[in-house]
Design a protein around this motif. Sequence first.
Motif, short mmCIF file in Angstrom:
data_model
loop_
_atom_site.label_atom_id
_atom_site.label_comp_id
_atom_site.label_asym_id
_atom_site.label_seq_id
_atom_site.Cartn_x
_atom_site.Cartn_y
_atom_site.Cartn_z
N TYR A 11 4.74 -2.26 8.98
CA TYR A 11 4.50 -0.88 9.42
C TYR A 11 3.03 -0.50 9.24
O TYR A 11 2.47 0.25 10.07
CB TYR A 11 5.40 0.09 8.65
N THR A 12 2.37 -1.02 8.20
CA THR A 12 0.95 -0.73 7.99
C THR A 12 0.09 -1.34 9.10
O THR A 12 -0.86 -0.73 9.59
CB THR A 12 0.48 -1.28 6.63
N LEU A 13 0.42 -2.56 9.52
CA LEU A 13 -0.35 -3.26 10.55
C LEU A 13 -0.11 -2.69 11.94
O LEU A 13 -1.03 -2.67 12.77
CB LEU A 13 -0.01 -4.76 10.55
N THR A 14 1.12 -2.25 12.21
CA THR A 14 1.47 -1.87 13.58
C THR A 14 1.75 -0.38 13.76
O THR A 14 1.55 0.15 14.85
CB THR A 14 2.72 -2.64 14.04
N PRO A 216 10.58 3.58 5.60
CA PRO A 216 9.11 3.55 5.53
C PRO A 216 8.46 4.71 6.27
O PRO A 216 7.42 5.21 5.86
CB PRO A 216 8.76 2.20 6.17
N ILE A 217 9.09 5.15 7.37
CA ILE A 217 8.56 6.29 8.12
C ILE A 217 8.70 7.57 7.31
O ILE A 217 7.79 8.40 7.25
CB ILE A 217 9.29 6.42 9.47
N PHE A 218 9.86 7.74 6.67
CA PHE A 218 10.07 8.91 5.80
C PHE A 218 9.04 8.92 4.68
O PHE A 218 8.44 9.96 4.37
CB PHE A 218 11.49 8.89 5.23
N ALA A 219 8.83 7.75 4.04
CA ALA A 219 7.92 7.67 2.90
C ALA A 219 6.47 7.93 3.31
O ALA A 219 5.75 8.69 2.65
CB ALA A 219 8.03 6.30 2.24
N LYS A 220 6.04 7.33 4.42
CA LYS A 220 4.63 7.37 4.80
C LYS A 220 4.26 8.61 5.61
O LYS A 220 3.26 9.27 5.34
CB LYS A 220 4.27 6.12 5.61
N GLY A 225 3.44 9.72 1.74
CA GLY A 225 3.34 8.83 0.58
C GLY A 225 2.65 7.52 0.89
O GLY A 225 2.01 7.35 1.93
N ASP A 226 2.81 6.57 -0.04
CA ASP A 226 2.22 5.26 0.11
C ASP A 226 3.29 4.21 -0.21
O ASP A 226 4.49 4.50 -0.18
CB ASP A 226 1.00 5.10 -0.80
N ALA A 227 2.85 2.99 -0.51
CA ALA A 227 3.79 1.91 -0.80
C ALA A 227 4.67 2.23 -2.00
O ALA A 227 5.86 1.89 -2.03
CB ALA A 227 3.02 0.60 -1.05
N LYS A 228 4.10 2.92 -2.99
CA LYS A 228 4.88 3.28 -4.17
C LYS A 228 5.99 4.27 -3.81
O LYS A 228 7.12 4.17 -4.31
CB LYS A 228 3.96 3.89 -5.24
N THR A 229 5.69 5.21 -2.90
CA THR A 229 6.70 6.17 -2.46
C THR A 229 7.85 5.45 -1.79
O THR A 229 9.03 5.75 -2.02
CB THR A 229 6.09 7.19 -1.49
N PHE A 230 7.52 4.49 -0.94
CA PHE A 230 8.55 3.70 -0.26
C PHE A 230 9.41 2.96 -1.27
O PHE A 230 10.64 2.88 -1.13
CB PHE A 230 7.90 2.72 0.72
N SER A 231 8.79 2.41 -2.32
CA SER A 231 9.55 1.67 -3.34
C SER A 231 10.51 2.60 -4.08
O SER A 231 11.58 2.17 -4.52
CB SER A 231 8.59 1.00 -4.33
N TRP A 232 10.15 3.89 -4.19
CA TRP A 232 11.06 4.85 -4.84
C TRP A 232 12.34 5.01 -4.03
O TRP A 232 13.43 5.13 -4.59
CB TRP A 232 10.36 6.21 -4.99
N PHE A 233 12.21 5.05 -2.71
CA PHE A 233 13.39 5.16 -1.85
C PHE A 233 14.31 3.95 -2.06
O PHE A 233 15.52 4.09 -2.20
CB PHE A 233 12.97 5.25 -0.38
N GLU A 234 13.72 2.76 -2.07
CA GLU A 234 14.50 1.54 -2.27
C GLU A 234 15.16 1.53 -3.65
O GLU A 234 16.32 1.15 -3.80
CB GLU A 234 13.60 0.31 -2.11
#
Length: 388
Positions: A11-14, A216-220, A225-234
């Motif tokens: 998601y970061t690359l594309t 990842p869309i919700f987090a970012k 948020g960032d990668a840490k926010t996404f990890s919280w969802f998981e």
Amino acid sequence: MQKTAVSWLVYTLTGSALLLGIVSFVSLIPSLILAPYAGSIVDRHNRYRILVITQVVSMLQAGALAFMILFKCYNISAIIGLSLIQGIINAFDITCRQSLMVDMVDDKADLPNAIALNSTMTNLARIMGPAIAGIVLGIFGEDACFFGNFLSYIPVLTCLFMMKLNTPVSIKSEKSIWAELQDGFKYVSGDRDLSSLIFMLTITSLFVIPFNTLMPIFAKDIFNGDAKTFSWFESAAGLGSVISAVYLANLKNNKHLVNIIAVAGLVLGLSVLLIAYAVKLPIALIIMVFTGIGMMAQTSAINTYIQTHTIPAMRARAISYYVMAYQGMIPIGSLMAGWLANEVGPRNAVCTEGVIGVLATAAFVVYKKRTDKDFHTFSIKSMLAKQV
């Protein structure tokens, strides 16, 4: 850790929700196509040896991905290709792993608890992995996550080689693989309890569980948020799964599995519906815990029912249809979720999935009540006929 890193990297690359869905699609679609074939293979051969082979090949796949990222070869096509290879391996590995569990439990009365404990172990990793990945991604980058996965196969294989299992001797079948595939399908489709549960899981995996693809869309984008926010969802979903698995592990019997499946489906559908319009990050994370509770309770209870209500000769083939309904349908659903998010937005897409989850559960409950009533009526008529 690798799953989190791959999703975040893509998601970061594309910046594409559709590519997120494609990566998830190719990593799971082999389970839809190959699971019944894998079940027939596992029923014909030594399950322990198959498991060792799948783990060795998985280590090679993880190593290829790790070295590709180490040398900064950010090739989306290569990432998709390696994800496809992992999906092919998993089609055999998961079917084999699930059916091997029966050989590891001496007292079959403990099997439901063993299945739940196995789910607990898996979901502890779901909590720890993304949480660690969020930190590692921020400090060391994606390659550290991928190398962590590659090196983890060393203790995995060491443990496998230390195991002493009394696996039953495989009797070479005189039937062809195609004939055994047909036998497995007839067995599962002929049992209305098994077939209804597998159909229920198919709907959930196709239309509800893929909401995870859009996190990842919700987090970012939605919660900035960032990668840490996404990890919280998981991790939140993983925490809910562990809570659910611990509850299932402490069940004294499996008499109420169908009721648990129905309640879990309702919890999952409602929580997905609620998270679609959560306005605050803490609220969204709390709701994610309930998605994990519902998803784990439903999938684990269906798994337990199949394991405990299937004859030994058909166990791997019956489990293969569980794998196909669970792992195989998620990739198609992930593509649909990615497309729908592009068309109507991520919140509306997740809301739609939640509504489908609630309606599917209601339909399942109505069907079970009707079939149970028909069965009860048939039993009474049979008893009266015998008396006459």
